[in-house]
Design a protein around this motif. Structure first.
Motif, short mmCIF file in Angstrom:
data_model
loop_
_atom_site.label_atom_id
_atom_site.label_comp_id
_atom_site.label_asym_id
_atom_site.label_seq_id
_atom_site.Cartn_x
_atom_site.Cartn_y
_atom_site.Cartn_z
N LEU A 109 0.80 -1.22 0.00
CA LEU A 109 0.00 0.00 0.00
C LEU A 109 0.84 1.28 0.00
CD1 LEU A 109 -2.78 -1.15 2.49
CD2 LEU A 109 -2.86 -1.13 -0.01
N ILE A 110 1.96 1.27 0.67
CA ILE A 110 2.89 2.41 0.61
C ILE A 110 3.96 2.02 -0.41
CG2 ILE A 110 4.55 3.84 1.84
CD1 ILE A 110 2.91 3.41 4.38
N HIS A 111 3.99 2.74 -1.51
CA HIS A 111 4.81 2.33 -2.64
C HIS A 111 6.17 2.99 -2.65
CE1 HIS A 111 0.63 1.61 -4.23
NE2 HIS A 111 1.18 0.43 -4.10
N TYR A 112 7.02 2.59 -1.70
CA TYR A 112 8.38 3.10 -1.72
C TYR A 112 9.29 2.23 -0.87
CZ TYR A 112 12.22 6.40 -2.03
OH TYR A 112 13.43 6.98 -2.28
N CYS A 113 9.55 1.03 -1.31
CA CYS A 113 10.56 0.14 -0.75
C CYS A 113 10.49 -0.02 0.76
CB CYS A 113 11.96 0.61 -1.15
SG CYS A 113 12.22 0.69 -2.91
N GLY A 114 9.32 -0.22 1.32
CA GLY A 114 9.20 -0.49 2.74
C GLY A 114 9.31 0.73 3.63
N GLN A 115 9.36 1.92 3.09
CA GLN A 115 9.44 3.15 3.90
C GLN A 115 8.03 3.59 4.30
OE1 GLN A 115 12.42 4.30 4.79
NE2 GLN A 115 13.35 2.67 3.60
N HIS A 116 7.96 4.63 5.11
CA HIS A 116 6.67 5.15 5.56
C HIS A 116 6.33 6.47 4.90
CE1 HIS A 116 7.51 2.63 9.35
NE2 HIS A 116 6.93 1.92 8.42
N TYR A 117 6.87 6.68 3.73
CA TYR A 117 6.59 7.90 2.96
C TYR A 117 6.69 7.56 1.48
CZ TYR A 117 11.63 8.02 2.35
OH TYR A 117 12.93 7.70 2.05
N GLU A 118 6.20 8.48 0.64
CA GLU A 118 6.30 8.32 -0.81
C GLU A 118 6.71 9.67 -1.41
OE1 GLU A 118 2.83 5.04 -1.75
OE2 GLU A 118 2.36 7.15 -1.97
N PRO A 119 7.82 9.71 -2.14
CA PRO A 119 8.17 10.93 -2.86
C PRO A 119 7.66 10.84 -4.31
CG PRO A 119 10.04 9.46 -2.81
CD PRO A 119 8.93 8.78 -2.08
N PHE A 120 7.13 11.95 -4.81
CA PHE A 120 6.68 12.02 -6.19
C PHE A 120 7.40 13.15 -6.89
CE2 PHE A 120 3.30 9.71 -4.21
CZ PHE A 120 2.91 8.80 -5.17
N LEU A 121 7.98 12.86 -8.03
CA LEU A 121 8.63 13.87 -8.85
C LEU A 121 7.54 14.62 -9.61
CD1 LEU A 121 11.16 15.17 -10.12
CD2 LEU A 121 11.12 13.30 -11.81
N ILE A 122 7.58 15.94 -9.55
CA ILE A 122 6.63 16.77 -10.28
C ILE A 122 7.17 16.94 -11.70
CG2 ILE A 122 5.50 19.01 -10.43
CD1 ILE A 122 5.87 19.14 -7.31
N LEU A 123 6.54 16.30 -12.67
CA LEU A 123 6.99 16.39 -14.05
C LEU A 123 6.52 17.68 -14.70
CD1 LEU A 123 6.39 12.69 -15.13
CD2 LEU A 123 8.53 13.75 -14.37
N ASP A 124 5.26 18.06 -14.43
CA ASP A 124 4.69 19.32 -14.89
C ASP A 124 3.44 19.58 -14.05
OD1 ASP A 124 2.44 17.95 -16.15
OD2 ASP A 124 3.74 17.55 -17.85
N SER A 125 2.68 20.60 -14.38
CA SER A 125 1.53 20.97 -13.54
C SER A 125 0.40 19.95 -13.58
CB SER A 125 1.00 22.34 -13.95
OG SER A 125 0.52 22.31 -15.28
N LYS A 126 0.45 18.99 -14.49
CA LYS A 126 -0.60 17.99 -14.63
C LYS A 126 -0.13 16.56 -14.37
CE LYS A 126 -3.85 20.65 -16.59
NZ LYS A 126 -4.93 21.11 -15.82
N THR A 127 1.17 16.33 -14.15
CA THR A 127 1.69 14.97 -14.06
C THR A 127 2.73 14.84 -12.96
OG1 THR A 127 1.50 14.91 -16.49
CG2 THR A 127 2.59 13.04 -15.43
N ILE A 128 2.59 13.78 -12.15
CA ILE A 128 3.62 13.43 -11.16
C ILE A 128 3.99 11.96 -11.37
CG2 ILE A 128 2.98 15.16 -9.44
CD1 ILE A 128 1.46 12.99 -7.89
N ARG A 129 5.19 11.60 -10.90
CA ARG A 129 5.65 10.22 -11.04
C ARG A 129 6.18 9.72 -9.71
NH1 ARG A 129 10.79 9.66 -14.24
NH2 ARG A 129 11.73 9.76 -12.19
N GLY A 130 5.70 8.56 -9.31
CA GLY A 130 6.22 7.87 -8.14
C GLY A 130 6.99 6.66 -8.62
#
Length: 145
Positions: A109-130
């Motif tokens: 459910l938390i999509h970041y290698c067993g951590q307790h947070y998720e960082p998302f790169l802001i690609l542009d004002s309409k798109t993010i990538r995790g």
């Protein structure tokens, strides 16, 4: 008088064309919906589209967020950051969400290698990538709705 009217016209045109590239707190709430994924193993492969996603995030003006994946609902707080000229939105999960993730198996459910947070790169004002690519998972793409 002509100069004043010209200056007003020019400034209104410039201000109306300005679009922010940051999904920041000035335009809240925001909803982000999964639109596709790309393999973390195969470089330059096309994004595999998803059109019927039940996976989304809702960011509120008060700094909180809710993540929904089907019947699962998680929450926490978010913050914006910049690292090496890249802008991110970082989601930090609350204790109840961390417990739900651990009961689910710690990798679902938390999509970041067993951590307790998720960082998302802001690609542009309409798109993010995790990304799960650091732990051999896919790159997930979300679109602002």
């Amino acid at each position: 008088m002509k100069n004043v009217l010209f200056a007003l016209l020019l400034s209104s045109i410039l201000l109306s064309c300005k679009e922010t590239e940051n999904p920041d707190a000035s335009a809240m709430p925001q909803e982000w919906v999964l639109i596709g994924y790309r393999s973390g193993w195969v470089p330059e492969k096309d994004i595999v589209p998803i059109t019927d996603s039940v996976y989304h995030y809702k960011l509120e003006a008060d700094g909180s967020f809710v993540k929904t994946i089907g019947k699962y609902r998680m929450s926490g707080t978010y913050e914006f950051s910049t690292f090496e000229d890249r802008k991110y939105v970082n989601l930090n999960y609350d204790e109840a969400s961390i417990q739900l993730n651990e009961e689910y198996g710690s990798w679902g459910l938390i999509h970041y290698c067993g951590q307790h947070y998720e960082p998302f790169l802001i690609l542009d004002s309409k798109t993010i990538r995790g990304s799960w690519s650091e732990c051999d998972g896919p790159n997930l793409y979300f679109e602002r709705r």
